[in-house]
Scaffold this motif. Structure first.
Motif, PDB file in Angstrom:
ATOM      1  N   TRP A  86      32.906  66.439  51.206  1.00 51.83           N
ATOM      2  CA  TRP A  86      33.692  67.304  50.338  1.00 51.83           C
ATOM      3  C   TRP A  86      35.059  67.617  50.935  1.00 51.83           C
ATOM      4  O   TRP A  86      36.008  67.913  50.208  1.00 51.83           O
ATOM      5  N   ARG A  87      35.176  67.555  52.247  1.00 53.59           N
ATOM      6  CA  ARG A  87      36.511  67.666  52.850  1.00 53.59           C
ATOM      7  C   ARG A  87      37.367  66.460  52.448  1.00 53.59           C
ATOM      8  O   ARG A  87      38.566  66.600  52.179  1.00 53.59           O
ATOM      9  N   ALA A  88      36.747  65.285  52.422  1.00 51.83           N
ATOM     10  CA  ALA A  88      37.467  64.079  52.012  1.00 51.83           C
ATOM     11  C   ALA A  88      37.891  64.169  50.551  1.00 51.83           C
ATOM     12  O   ALA A  88      39.020  63.805  50.187  1.00 51.83           O
ATOM     13  N   VAL A  89      36.983  64.669  49.705  1.00 53.00           N
ATOM     14  CA  VAL A  89      37.320  64.832  48.288  1.00 53.00           C
ATOM     15  C   VAL A  89      38.488  65.799  48.130  1.00 53.00           C
ATOM     16  O   VAL A  89      39.425  65.543  47.356  1.00 53.00           O
ATOM     17  N   LEU A  90      38.452  66.916  48.855  1.00 50.31           N
ATOM     18  CA  LEU A  90      39.536  67.897  48.778  1.00 50.31           C
ATOM     19  C   LEU A  90      40.862  67.278  49.193  1.00 50.31           C
ATOM     20  O   LEU A  90      41.901  67.506  48.548  1.00 50.31           O
ATOM     21  N   ALA A  91      40.855  66.480  50.248  1.00 47.23           N
ATOM     22  CA  ALA A  91      42.093  65.848  50.710  1.00 47.23           C
ATOM     23  C   ALA A  91      42.645  64.895  49.664  1.00 47.23           C
ATOM     24  O   ALA A  91      43.866  64.871  49.412  1.00 47.23           O
ATOM     25  N   LEU A  92      41.792  64.112  49.026  1.00 48.94           N
ATOM     26  CA  LEU A  92      42.253  63.187  47.991  1.00 48.94           C
ATOM     27  C   LEU A  92      42.776  63.937  46.775  1.00 48.94           C
ATOM     28  O   LEU A  92      43.752  63.506  46.150  1.00 48.94           O
TER      29      LEU A  92
END
Length: 258
Positions: free
Chosen positions: A128-134
């Motif tokens: 979910w950190r990766a999703v937030l960054a994207l």
């Protein structure tokens, strides 16, 4: 056959056919496909959720950029230029290891006032950190697409909507947005395809998508050719399918009157 015959599609089809024939006839290719197929779901999940979130945030930013209030325009421009100037890889690492702990601290600060149990960084998964960054990265690009599309709608259309007594929200939903959508569909589709490809960057955080599983598999069996050929084919199938669907939607919209 005319010059518009999609020879490029035939060439890609032959390439994919040759690749799948290799998968069926070689046990190493089959093993790579079995392992990498586990990452398809994560790749699709990350791409769809991040893109939907980026579209929503991008639309809000576009409306702020077109606002009559100067401070809203300035905030939108600051965000857009800031996000567009940071490489996605750097933003991924920053969100995962710098911003996420700050968010946890902020949530715990609020939670302590209401008696909630404190959270740890493990409660914010890397996925979910990766999703937030994207979402943060792509919303800046999508904001410019939405802004350009909305600005392209003629003033006459807006004046006609006002003459019919439509409210600002009705005017935007029924008149501006449908016309803008036709104009911005191609760049929106291009960004979605780019999102699918850029989702492979989440492998740097250890998220088990196709790219991460390919890296793990190749490091274990040293079959780099077979493993990365299969990974490339999986991404190509996904992006090519999206491209064909978007072309079909564009033709359908173009065929409609008005």
């Amino acid at each position: 056959m005319g010059g518009d015959f999609p020879w490029w599609l035939v060439a890609i089809g032959v390439l994919l056919g040759w690749g799948f024939a290799g998968i069926l006839s070689d046990e190493h290719y089959r093993a790579a496909l079995v392992m990498l197929s586990d990452g398809i779901g994560i790749t699709v999940l990350v791409s769809i959720i991040a893109y939907v979130g980026a579209c929503l945030l991008g639309l809000v930013l576009a409306m702020m950029a077109l606002s009559r209030r100067v401070w809203l325009r300035q905030i939108a421009r600051f965000y857009i230029e800031l996000m567009r100037g940071i490489p996605i890889m750097v933003l991924l690492l920053y969100v995962a290891f710098a911003l996420a702990p700050l968010l946890i601290l902020a949530v715990n600060g609020v939670g302590s006032r209401i008696g909630a149990d404190p959270l740890t960084t493990r409660d914010f998964p890397l996925l979910w950190r990766a999703v937030l960054a994207l979402v943060l990265a792509y919303s800046a690009f999508l904001a410019e697409i939405f802004r350009a599309g909305i600005s392209a709608v003629g003033e006459g259309q807006i004046e006609a909507a006002d003459a019919l007594g439509l409210s600002r929200w009705q005017r935007f939903r029924l008149v501006v947005l449908p016309q803008a959508f036709r104009l911005i569909l191609p760049p929106l589709g291009n960004d979605f395809i780019a999102m699918v490809k850029d989702s492979s960057l989440v492998a740097v955080l250890g998220v088990t998508d196709i790219a991460q599983l390919a890296k793990v598999a190749a490091s274990a069996n040293f079959r780099y050719m077979e493993t990365y050929n299969v990974a490339a084919m999986l991404y190509l199938v996904m992006t090519l399918s999206l491209s064909l669907v978007l072309r079909w939607i564009e033709r359908r919209l173009a065929a409609r009157p008005g």
